[in-house]
Design a protein around this motif. Structure first.
Motif, PDB file in Angstrom:
ATOM      1  N   ALA A 129     -25.693  11.092  15.821  1.00 22.14           N
ATOM      2  CA  ALA A 129     -25.204  10.783  17.162  1.00 22.14           C
ATOM      3  C   ALA A 129     -24.257   9.591  17.097  1.00 22.14           C
ATOM      4  O   ALA A 129     -24.450   8.683  16.292  1.00 22.14           O
ATOM      5  CB  ALA A 129     -26.379  10.480  18.081  1.00 22.14           C
ATOM      6  N   PRO A 130     -23.212   9.587  17.923  1.00 21.12           N
ATOM      7  CA  PRO A 130     -22.279   8.454  17.911  1.00 21.12           C
ATOM      8  C   PRO A 130     -22.989   7.160  18.273  1.00 21.12           C
ATOM      9  O   PRO A 130     -23.898   7.136  19.102  1.00 21.12           O
ATOM     10  CB  PRO A 130     -21.243   8.849  18.982  1.00 21.12           C
ATOM     11  N   LYS A 131     -22.568   6.079  17.634  1.00 20.30           N
ATOM     12  CA  LYS A 131     -23.235   4.796  17.844  1.00 20.30           C
ATOM     13  C   LYS A 131     -22.240   3.661  17.679  1.00 20.30           C
ATOM     14  O   LYS A 131     -21.388   3.692  16.796  1.00 20.30           O
ATOM     15  CB  LYS A 131     -24.387   4.644  16.838  1.00 20.30           C
ATOM     16  N   LEU A 132     -22.357   2.658  18.541  1.00 22.33           N
ATOM     17  CA  LEU A 132     -21.492   1.494  18.453  1.00 22.33           C
ATOM     18  C   LEU A 132     -21.843   0.666  17.229  1.00 22.33           C
ATOM     19  O   LEU A 132     -23.011   0.382  16.970  1.00 22.33           O
ATOM     20  CB  LEU A 132     -21.644   0.634  19.714  1.00 22.33           C
ATOM     21  N   LYS A 133     -20.827   0.277  16.463  1.00 19.88           N
ATOM     22  CA  LYS A 133     -21.041  -0.617  15.331  1.00 19.88           C
ATOM     23  C   LYS A 133     -21.039  -2.047  15.856  1.00 19.88           C
ATOM     24  O   LYS A 133     -20.026  -2.540  16.350  1.00 19.88           O
ATOM     25  CB  LYS A 133     -19.935  -0.422  14.283  1.00 19.88           C
ATOM     26  N   THR A 134     -22.185  -2.690  15.787  1.00 18.18           N
ATOM     27  CA  THR A 134     -22.329  -4.011  16.396  1.00 18.18           C
ATOM     28  C   THR A 134     -22.230  -5.144  15.386  1.00 18.18           C
ATOM     29  O   THR A 134     -22.291  -4.941  14.179  1.00 18.18           O
ATOM     30  CB  THR A 134     -23.682  -4.115  17.132  1.00 18.18           C
ATOM     31  N   ASP A 183     -12.295   0.075  13.958  1.00 15.18           N
ATOM     32  CA  ASP A 183     -13.352  -0.876  13.603  1.00 15.18           C
ATOM     33  C   ASP A 183     -12.758  -2.079  12.869  1.00 15.18           C
ATOM     34  O   ASP A 183     -13.180  -3.224  13.087  1.00 15.18           O
ATOM     35  CB  ASP A 183     -14.409  -0.199  12.725  1.00 15.18           C
ATOM     36  N   ALA A 184     -11.788  -1.812  12.016  1.00 15.60           N
ATOM     37  CA  ALA A 184     -11.128  -2.895  11.283  1.00 15.60           C
ATOM     38  C   ALA A 184     -10.339  -3.788  12.242  1.00 15.60           C
ATOM     39  O   ALA A 184     -10.284  -5.016  12.068  1.00 15.60           O
ATOM     40  CB  ALA A 184     -10.196  -2.317  10.222  1.00 15.60           C
ATOM     41  N   GLN A 185      -9.761  -3.179  13.279  1.00 17.60           N
ATOM     42  CA  GLN A 185      -8.993  -3.961  14.253  1.00 17.60           C
ATOM     43  C   GLN A 185      -9.911  -4.843  15.105  1.00 17.60           C
ATOM     44  O   GLN A 185      -9.531  -5.941  15.494  1.00 17.60           O
ATOM     45  CB  GLN A 185      -8.164  -3.004  15.130  1.00 17.60           C
ATOM     46  N   ILE A 186     -11.117  -4.363  15.389  1.00 18.36           N
ATOM     47  CA  ILE A 186     -12.106  -5.192  16.095  1.00 18.36           C
ATOM     48  C   ILE A 186     -12.411  -6.425  15.263  1.00 18.36           C
ATOM     49  O   ILE A 186     -12.413  -7.560  15.763  1.00 18.36           O
ATOM     50  CB  ILE A 186     -13.399  -4.395  16.354  1.00 18.36           C
ATOM     51  N   PHE A 187     -12.684  -6.211  13.976  1.00 19.05           N
ATOM     52  CA  PHE A 187     -12.995  -7.304  13.060  1.00 19.05           C
ATOM     53  C   PHE A 187     -11.820  -8.271  12.964  1.00 19.05           C
ATOM     54  O   PHE A 187     -11.994  -9.504  12.977  1.00 19.05           O
ATOM     55  CB  PHE A 187     -13.329  -6.742  11.669  1.00 19.05           C
ATOM     56  N   GLN A 188     -10.615  -7.728  12.857  1.00 14.86           N
ATOM     57  CA  GLN A 188      -9.415  -8.555  12.732  1.00 14.86           C
ATOM     58  C   GLN A 188      -9.215  -9.414  13.982  1.00 14.86           C
ATOM     59  O   GLN A 188      -8.941 -10.620  13.879  1.00 14.86           O
ATOM     60  CB  GLN A 188      -8.190  -7.655  12.519  1.00 14.86           C
ATOM     61  N   LEU A 189      -9.361  -8.813  15.163  1.00 11.15           N
ATOM     62  CA  LEU A 189      -9.183  -9.549  16.407  1.00 11.15           C
ATOM     63  C   LEU A 189     -10.212 -10.665  16.532  1.00 11.15           C
ATOM     64  O   LEU A 189      -9.875 -11.817  16.835  1.00 11.15           O
ATOM     65  CB  LEU A 189      -9.305  -8.599  17.610  1.00 11.15           C
ATOM     66  N   MET A 196     -14.269  -7.044  22.868  1.00  9.51           N
ATOM     67  CA  MET A 196     -13.142  -6.864  21.952  1.00  9.51           C
ATOM     68  C   MET A 196     -12.494  -5.491  22.151  1.00  9.51           C
ATOM     69  O   MET A 196     -11.266  -5.370  22.190  1.00  9.51           O
ATOM     70  CB  MET A 196     -13.614  -7.007  20.495  1.00  9.51           C
ATOM     71  N   LEU A 197     -13.321  -4.484  22.332  1.00  7.17           N
ATOM     72  CA  LEU A 197     -12.796  -3.125  22.515  1.00  7.17           C
ATOM     73  C   LEU A 197     -12.029  -2.986  23.824  1.00  7.17           C
ATOM     74  O   LEU A 197     -10.995  -2.313  23.874  1.00  7.17           O
ATOM     75  CB  LEU A 197     -13.940  -2.106  22.472  1.00  7.17           C
ATOM     76  N   ARG A 198     -12.512  -3.613  24.883  1.00 11.07           N
ATOM     77  CA  ARG A 198     -11.805  -3.510  26.160  1.00 11.07           C
ATOM     78  C   ARG A 198     -10.412  -4.129  26.056  1.00 11.07           C
ATOM     79  O   ARG A 198      -9.431  -3.562  26.557  1.00 11.07           O
ATOM     80  CB  ARG A 198     -12.609  -4.175  27.278  1.00 11.07           C
ATOM     81  N   PHE A 199     -10.312  -5.281  25.427  1.00 14.97           N
ATOM     82  CA  PHE A 199      -9.008  -5.920  25.285  1.00 14.97           C
ATOM     83  C   PHE A 199      -8.104  -5.121  24.347  1.00 14.97           C
ATOM     84  O   PHE A 199      -6.893  -5.021  24.586  1.00 14.97           O
ATOM     85  CB  PHE A 199      -9.177  -7.366  24.799  1.00 14.97           C
ATOM     86  N   LEU A 200      -8.673  -4.564  23.313  1.00 14.88           N
ATOM     87  CA  LEU A 200      -7.868  -3.749  22.399  1.00 14.88           C
ATOM     88  C   LEU A 200      -7.370  -2.471  23.078  1.00 14.88           C
ATOM     89  O   LEU A 200      -6.203  -2.085  22.916  1.00 14.88           O
ATOM     90  CB  LEU A 200      -8.682  -3.391  21.150  1.00 14.88           C
ATOM     91  N   ARG A 201      -8.231  -1.810  23.836  1.00 18.60           N
ATOM     92  CA  ARG A 201      -7.790  -0.594  24.542  1.00 18.60           C
ATOM     93  C   ARG A 201      -6.692  -0.925  25.549  1.00 18.60           C
ATOM     94  O   ARG A 201      -5.749  -0.159  25.737  1.00 18.60           O
ATOM     95  CB  ARG A 201      -8.962   0.081  25.260  1.00 18.60           C
ATOM     96  N   ALA A 202      -6.827  -2.084  26.203  1.00 20.18           N
ATOM     97  CA  ALA A 202      -5.830  -2.483  27.202  1.00 20.18           C
ATOM     98  C   ALA A 202      -4.462  -2.713  26.573  1.00 20.18           C
ATOM     99  O   ALA A 202      -3.437  -2.632  27.269  1.00 20.18           O
ATOM    100  CB  ALA A 202      -6.284  -3.747  27.917  1.00 20.18           C
ATOM    101  N   ARG A 203      -4.448  -2.987  25.284  1.00 16.64           N
ATOM    102  CA  ARG A 203      -3.178  -3.233  24.589  1.00 16.64           C
ATOM    103  C   ARG A 203      -2.946  -2.206  23.472  1.00 16.64           C
ATOM    104  O   ARG A 203      -2.279  -2.483  22.478  1.00 16.64           O
ATOM    105  CB  ARG A 203      -3.155  -4.664  24.014  1.00 16.64           C
ATOM    106  N   LYS A 204      -3.486  -1.012  23.683  1.00 13.24           N
ATOM    107  CA  LYS A 204      -3.248   0.113  22.764  1.00 13.24           C
ATOM    108  C   LYS A 204      -3.558  -0.238  21.312  1.00 13.24           C
ATOM    109  O   LYS A 204      -2.878   0.206  20.387  1.00 13.24           O
ATOM    110  CB  LYS A 204      -1.794   0.596  22.873  1.00 13.24           C
ATOM    111  N   PHE A 205      -4.584  -1.059  21.110  1.00 13.03           N
ATOM    112  CA  PHE A 205      -5.058  -1.468  19.786  1.00 13.03           C
ATOM    113  C   PHE A 205      -4.018  -2.239  18.979  1.00 13.03           C
ATOM    114  O   PHE A 205      -4.054  -2.258  17.752  1.00 13.03           O
ATOM    115  CB  PHE A 205      -5.590  -0.268  18.999  1.00 13.03           C
TER     116      PHE A 205
END
Length: 344
Positions: free
Chosen positions: A3-8, A37-43, A61-70
């Motif tokens: 099942a899909p799961k968020l990497k925390t 996932d790498a972009q989350i870590f980088q940000l 982090m994901l909300r801000f990345l989605r808002a700026r197209k990663f």
């Protein structure tokens, strides 16, 4: 297949509600790829290096990345701008201490409120713009206090409203279902409210990204759809897909999204809360089965305890309380709903 799961991240992620988005869409929690996932870590790493330590959890982090197209650089700048604004506006203090005593009177002219949930479990947010009279409203309140209330309601949407709704639905909910009633709105009112709406829109799109789930604009006046057809050419297709422009015959489509018992009678539902739906704030966030103390409220208690402990152990009898710690001194001295954005 798992099942899909968020990497925390154990350092920042301490969620007590579901963290997998029901939206099976790239970039949403539980549905990210290796590059994302790498972009989350980088940000997060870049923000840590820049001195930030708060609000670096994975969902944020994901909300801000989605808002700026990663785009990591753009997301980083958006986050930095947001943190600068939060400090200048005093957001953390506002959400803990703001008392909008004039709210019942303001609602007579400009109703803005959360009320129960839609069929997906999201908080329903309602605005009625037809009665806006800023001249009359500014005799009751000020533009500054209206904006402060807007910000406090956004903070309370993030916690406790959305976490409570997520617990009840059993899936992560990050957005609201908004209803904007345009009945009585004419061109004559546009100019008088433009300045306020401009400020509100800037706050919502720049500092609270990815919070719009669905937006129903009901009782849209003649010609509004034509105007919007031009405007939507400048909007992201994902955003356009969230917006529904409806005239006076809106009820069937609205009731397909919001259960009749959850919709106020004024909009074709059956709900008639005692004292008015606009003042009830009814929803899972008021139900002890699903609601928990907001983290910002818990932080206040912890901060207060810390200040008291430090004061009793380090401040002499002849030294003003908190004098050895300016921030603590200031805290001791102090003591102890939003415009819908259509750009997300």
């Amino acid at each position: 297949m798992a099942a899909p799961k968020l990497k925390t991240d154990s350092k920042y992620d301490d969620y007590d509600y579901p963290t997998t988005s029901p939206t099976v869409q790239s970039g949403h929690p539980g549905h990210t790829n290796a590059e994302q996932d790498a972009q989350i870590f980088q940000l997060r790493t870049q923000l840590e290096q820049a001195g930030y330590s708060e609000r670096l959890d994975t969902l944020t982090m994901l909300r801000f990345l989605r808002a700026r197209k990663f785009n990591v650089n753009l997301a980083k700048q958006m986050f930095i701008d947001c943190e600068k604004w939060r400090k200048e506006f005093g957001v953390d203090d506002l959400v803990r201490n703001f008392d909008y005593k004039e709210k019942p009177k303001v609602l007579e002219y400009y109703a803005q409120y959360y009320h129960k949930t839609d069929k997906d479990g999201r908080p329903v947010y309602i605005e009625q713009l037809g009665g806006i009279d800023l001249t009359a409203m500014y005799k009751i309140t000020t533009a500054e206090r209206m904006l402060q209330n807007l910000v406090v309601e956004y903070e309370k949407l993030a916690d406790p409203r959305l976490p409570a709704c997520s617990r009840k639905s059993g899936q992560l909910l990050e957005t609201s279902c908004s209803i904007m009633d345009l009945k009585g709105v004419g061109l004559s009112k546009v100019s008088s409210v433009y300045g306020y709406v401009k400020q509100v829109s800037a706050i919502s799109q720049n500092y609270y990204p990815e919070r719009l789930g669905k937006l129903y604009m009901i009782n849209a006046p003649w010609g509004f759809s034509s105007v919007f057809s031009v405007v939507k050419g400048f909007l992201d297709p994902v955003t356009v897909g969230k917006i529904h422009i409806l005239g006076s015959g809106y009820q069937s489509e609205l009731l397909a999204q919001v259960p009749k018992e959850n919709l106020p009678k004024a909009f074709g539902g059956t709900c008639d809360c005692e004292g008015s739906c606009a003042l009830s704030d009814v929803g899972p966030w008021q139900d002890s089965q699903w609601a928990k103390t907001p983290k910002w409220a818990a932080s206040k208690k912890e901060a207060s305890t810390t200040i008291e402990n430090e004061a009793s152990s380090t401040i002499s009898a002849h030294e003003p309380r908190g004098a050895s710690n300016p921030a603590a001194a200031e805290q001791v001295e102090k003591g102890a709903g939003h415009q819908v954005p259509i750009t997300q």
